[in-house]
Design a protein around this motif. Sequence first.
Motif, PDB file in Angstrom:
ATOM      1  N   VAL A  61       0.932  -1.086  -0.038  1.00  0.00           N
ATOM      2  CA  VAL A  61      -0.048  -0.016  -0.058  1.00  0.00           C
ATOM      3  C   VAL A  61       0.777   1.109   0.012  1.00  0.00           C
ATOM      4  CG1 VAL A  61      -2.101  -1.042   0.964  1.00  0.00           C
ATOM      5  CG2 VAL A  61      -0.204  -0.025   2.561  1.00  0.00           C
ATOM      6  N   THR A  62       0.422   2.379  -0.426  1.00  0.00           N
ATOM      7  CA  THR A  62       0.799   3.714  -0.578  1.00  0.00           C
ATOM      8  C   THR A  62      -0.140   4.767   0.012  1.00  0.00           C
ATOM      9  OG1 THR A  62       0.255   4.413  -2.847  1.00  0.00           O
ATOM     10  CG2 THR A  62       2.271   3.132  -2.803  1.00  0.00           C
ATOM     11  N   GLU A  63       0.398   5.677   0.367  1.00  0.00           N
ATOM     12  CA  GLU A  63      -0.392   6.924   0.725  1.00  0.00           C
ATOM     13  C   GLU A  63      -1.802   7.004  -0.228  1.00  0.00           C
ATOM     14  OE1 GLU A  63       2.514   7.822   0.221  1.00  0.00           O
ATOM     15  OE2 GLU A  63       3.408   8.676   2.076  1.00  0.00           O
ATOM     16  N   ALA A  64      -1.515   6.974  -1.622  1.00  0.00           N
ATOM     17  CA  ALA A  64      -2.421   6.979  -2.654  1.00  0.00           C
ATOM     18  C   ALA A  64      -3.694   6.172  -2.449  1.00  0.00           C
ATOM     19  CB  ALA A  64      -1.770   6.844  -3.722  1.00  0.00           C
ATOM     20  N   ASP A  65      -3.567   5.123  -1.705  1.00  0.00           N
ATOM     21  CA  ASP A  65      -4.476   3.866  -1.516  1.00  0.00           C
ATOM     22  C   ASP A  65      -5.484   4.172  -0.359  1.00  0.00           C
ATOM     23  OD1 ASP A  65      -3.389   2.433  -3.575  1.00  0.00           O
ATOM     24  OD2 ASP A  65      -1.957   1.595  -2.147  1.00  0.00           O
ATOM     25  N   VAL A  66      -5.175   5.412   0.445  1.00  0.00           N
ATOM     26  CA  VAL A  66      -6.011   5.570   1.546  1.00  0.00           C
ATOM     27  C   VAL A  66      -7.397   5.737   1.292  1.00  0.00           C
ATOM     28  CG1 VAL A  66      -6.573   7.309   3.449  1.00  0.00           C
ATOM     29  CG2 VAL A  66      -4.066   6.442   3.010  1.00  0.00           C
ATOM     30  N   PRO A  67      -7.902   6.420   0.567  1.00  0.00           N
ATOM     31  CA  PRO A  67      -9.510   6.465  -0.127  1.00  0.00           C
ATOM     32  C   PRO A  67      -9.816   5.011  -0.331  1.00  0.00           C
ATOM     33  CG  PRO A  67      -8.363   8.275  -1.130  1.00  0.00           C
ATOM     34  CD  PRO A  67      -7.317   7.520  -0.496  1.00  0.00           C
ATOM     35  N   CYS A  68      -9.388   4.173  -1.059  1.00  0.00           N
ATOM     36  CA  CYS A  68      -9.775   2.911  -1.578  1.00  0.00           C
ATOM     37  C   CYS A  68      -9.808   1.932  -0.208  1.00  0.00           C
ATOM     38  CB  CYS A  68      -9.023   2.415  -2.655  1.00  0.00           C
ATOM     39  SG  CYS A  68      -8.761   3.288  -4.152  1.00  0.00           S
ATOM     40  N   LEU A  69      -8.704   2.068   0.573  1.00  0.00           N
ATOM     41  CA  LEU A  69      -8.927   1.457   1.956  1.00  0.00           C
ATOM     42  C   LEU A  69      -9.922   1.878   2.675  1.00  0.00           C
ATOM     43  CD1 LEU A  69      -6.282   0.099   0.650  1.00  0.00           C
ATOM     44  CD2 LEU A  69      -5.379   0.265   2.686  1.00  0.00           C
ATOM     45  N   HIS A  70     -10.151   3.088   2.574  1.00  0.00           N
ATOM     46  CA  HIS A  70     -11.167   3.567   3.560  1.00  0.00           C
ATOM     47  C   HIS A  70     -12.456   3.362   2.999  1.00  0.00           C
ATOM     48  CE1 HIS A  70     -13.951   6.673   5.070  1.00  0.00           C
ATOM     49  NE2 HIS A  70     -13.634   6.384   6.001  1.00  0.00           N
ATOM     50  N   ALA A  71     -12.594   2.793   2.017  1.00  0.00           N
ATOM     51  CA  ALA A  71     -13.946   2.484   1.218  1.00  0.00           C
ATOM     52  C   ALA A  71     -14.428   1.079   1.706  1.00  0.00           C
ATOM     53  CB  ALA A  71     -13.739   2.372  -0.065  1.00  0.00           C
ATOM     54  N   VAL A  72     -13.191   0.395   2.412  1.00  0.00           N
ATOM     55  CA  VAL A  72     -13.653  -0.930   2.955  1.00  0.00           C
ATOM     56  C   VAL A  72     -13.498  -0.947   4.371  1.00  0.00           C
ATOM     57  CG1 VAL A  72     -12.541  -3.376   3.403  1.00  0.00           C
ATOM     58  CG2 VAL A  72     -12.260  -2.408   1.219  1.00  0.00           C
TER      59      VAL A  72
END
Length: 182
Positions: free
Chosen positions: A16-27
């Motif tokens: 994971v990278t910082e750019a994934d935060v919104p997608c991970l937050h969606a889960v």
Amino acid sequence: MRRVSYDGDRLGLRDVTEADVPCLHAVYGDATATQHMPFAPRTQDDVARLVEQAMEAASAQPRLLYVLAVVDRTHHDVIGVARLHVETDHPHSAEIGFGLHPHQWGRGIGTDLVRLLLSFGFKELGLHRIWGARAPANLPAQLAMLTAGMVEEGRIRHHVHTPHGWRDSIVHSALEDEWIDR
Ligand SMILES: CC(C)(COP(=O)(O)OP(=O)(O)OC[C@H]1O[C@@H](n2cnc3c(N)ncnc32)[C@H](O)[C@@H]1OP(=O)(O)O)[C@@H](O)C(=O)NCCC(=O)NCCS
């Protein structure tokens, strides 16, 4: 530091990278996706901190924690998150966890994800044992792990404390030699 990039047929796993935060937050921030997890839905700030910790853990020697974005290889988007944690005292063994965005459920992706995590753990990391603990009521997780070849081992009583109180876990595992035989 060795970065993870591990592909299956329709899914890929990568650090994971910082750019994934919104997608991970969606889960992790979704009430349905977290209903069987031992925590209340996370805020975006909580997820940003988790990603920061995951990136730090990725450079540890030896590396024990893998927090991986689950990528749809056709559409190249992040559809879930997977976690593999090597046990400090038993480095042949690791616990996995996984979650997909609810829009992805019910099409066999969860089962593919468990298979890919087993392949990653056994082939790339050389593990001997991989296990996962699920809520007793989590039928999709049960079926995904069984279909992927993880046998049910038993129940850990009051394994986790959730916002609703103590909860038992049902443990599934796969062993490298059994998995190769399959
Ligand atoms: C667990 C999870 C990854 C499964 O993902 P999925 O893509 O829906 O899984 P699959 O489509 O491969 O389905 C797995 C099995 O569950 C069944 N299933 C899926 N959703 C179901 C539902 N709502 N009710 C009953 N069975 C269901 C499928 O039919 C399949 O069974 P089969 O192998 O007999 O055909 C997904 O539900 C999820 O992300 N849940 C939230 C996070 C979580 O609970 N993680 C597990 C922690 S241990």
